[in-house]
Design an enzyme around this catalytic site. Structure first.
Site, PDB file in Angstrom:
ATOM      1  N   CYS A 121       0.814  -1.222   0.000  1.00 27.91           N
ATOM      2  CA  CYS A 121       0.000   0.000   0.000  1.00 27.91           C
ATOM      3  C   CYS A 121       0.849   1.274   0.000  1.00 27.91           C
ATOM      4  O   CYS A 121       1.414   1.638  -1.007  1.00 27.91           O
ATOM      5  CB  CYS A 121      -1.007  -0.029   1.155  1.00 27.91           C
ATOM      6  SG  CYS A 121      -2.324   1.193   0.934  1.00 27.91           S
ATOM      7  N   HIS A 223      -3.971  -5.187   0.844  1.00 30.99           N
ATOM      8  CA  HIS A 223      -3.470  -5.441   2.204  1.00 30.99           C
ATOM      9  C   HIS A 223      -3.544  -6.926   2.550  1.00 30.99           C
ATOM     10  O   HIS A 223      -4.468  -7.355   3.261  1.00 30.99           O
ATOM     11  CB  HIS A 223      -4.288  -4.636   3.227  1.00 30.99           C
ATOM     12  CG  HIS A 223      -3.927  -3.195   3.270  1.00 30.99           C
ATOM     13  ND1 HIS A 223      -2.950  -2.685   4.097  1.00 30.99           N
ATOM     14  CD2 HIS A 223      -4.394  -2.151   2.548  1.00 30.99           C
ATOM     15  CE1 HIS A 223      -2.840  -1.385   3.898  1.00 30.99           C
ATOM     16  NE2 HIS A 223      -3.705  -1.028   2.964  1.00 30.99           N
ATOM     17  N   GLU A 225      -1.910  -8.550   4.710  1.00 35.83           N
ATOM     18  CA  GLU A 225      -1.753  -8.790   6.161  1.00 35.83           C
ATOM     19  C   GLU A 225      -3.086  -8.756   6.902  1.00 35.83           C
ATOM     20  O   GLU A 225      -3.184  -9.268   8.013  1.00 35.83           O
ATOM     21  CB  GLU A 225      -0.762  -7.765   6.761  1.00 35.83           C
ATOM     22  CG  GLU A 225      -1.322  -6.393   7.079  1.00 35.83           C
ATOM     23  CD  GLU A 225      -1.525  -5.476   5.866  1.00 35.83           C
ATOM     24  OE1 GLU A 225      -1.323  -5.935   4.720  1.00 35.83           O
ATOM     25  OE2 GLU A 225      -1.898  -4.303   6.063  1.00 35.83           O
TER      26      GLU A 225
END
Ligand code: MN
Length: 258
Positions: A121, A223, A225
């Site tokens: 990002c 994203h 994660e």
């Protein structure tokens, strides 16, 4: 040391952290160093050792990268438009000049020391800017009909990306995948150090990889994660990155211990 006298240890992945300075009920205005736990959790599931770095000076950036086997760049504030010679747009979000300066130094050091880098990002956007690219300060400037700041919970995929066959990212995701999306900025002009390898259907670049095969640098706009517990493929991105770091360590004569 193993029997051949080589250094043997788990790969160290540094994660430049963020600094919370605004008042929160929990921390009562005390500045707190932090990174999203998904990165830490994802790396601990591999054989890597994650290390969160406080925002520090440029000399320390060099020393941190020397200690590291790989670099992971997290999301966060908007990149300062000053870094690509623009004035702030009306829709620009909060920036952190200190974080920009430190992470710019980390990115340049990782590049010159040829340490593998995975950028998510904001990290993906900053990596592009550091090597001469620029950004849309707000996606309202682009004619898109795709929602890139999702209103659906962030661990759910919302839009699809097409990936370039043969790219490193397509080795993880295949040629089409659905990802989450929490960004109001995006890559405009791509740095000549990178090639685009993933796009959303509105043509926005969502994944990049280094042009130079010896330089392992990968960036993505989504994203992973935040999705490691809901989608095993998102964890496998981190597994694949650490495998890449393990192989790089062998080439540098450091034996990763499994
Ligand atoms: Mn998106």
């Amino acid at each position: 040391m193993n029997e051949r006298g080589k250094a043997m240890r788990k790969p160290i992945i540094i994660i430049p952290g963020n600094l919370l300075t605004s008042y929160t009920e929990q921390f009562k205005g005390i500045p707190i160093n932090y990174t999203p736990n998904g990165f830490v959790k994802a790396l601990l599931r591999t054989n890597a050792t994650p290390l969160i770095l406080p925002i520090s000076d440029e000399q320390r950036a060099k020393e941190y990268v020397e200690m590291a086997d790989g670099v992971l760049l997290a999301g966060g504030q908007d990149v300062s438009p000053h870094l690509y010679h623009e004035e702030p747009h009306l829709k620009l979000g909060a920036t952190s000049p200190e974080r920009d300066t430190f992470e710019t130094a980390i990115i340049k050091e990782a590049w010159s020391q040829k340490k593998p880098m995975l950028a998510v990002c904001r990290g993906f956007q900053l990596m592009n800017v550091v090597f001469g690219g620029n950004l849309y300060q707000d996606l309202e400037d682009v004619s898109t009909s795709i929602q890139h700041v999702q209103t659906t919970p962030i661990d759910k995929p919302v839009h699809s990306v097409k990936l370039s066959p043969g790219s490193w990212l397509s080795g993880v995701y295949g040629e089409e995948y659905r990802v989450n999306s929490v960004h109001h900025q995006g890559i405009k002009d791509l740095s000549e150090n990178f090639r685009a390898v993933a796009w959303s259907k509105d043509g926005l670049v969502e994944g990049i990889e280094s042009m130079d095969k010896d330089q392992k640098a990968i960036g993505l706009q989504w994203h992973p994660e935040l999705m490691i517990d809901s989608d095993p493929i998102m964890q496998s991105l981190f597994d694949a990155f650490v495998e890449l770091v393990n192989n790089d360590m062998k080439n540098r004569n450091v034996t990763p211990s499994v």
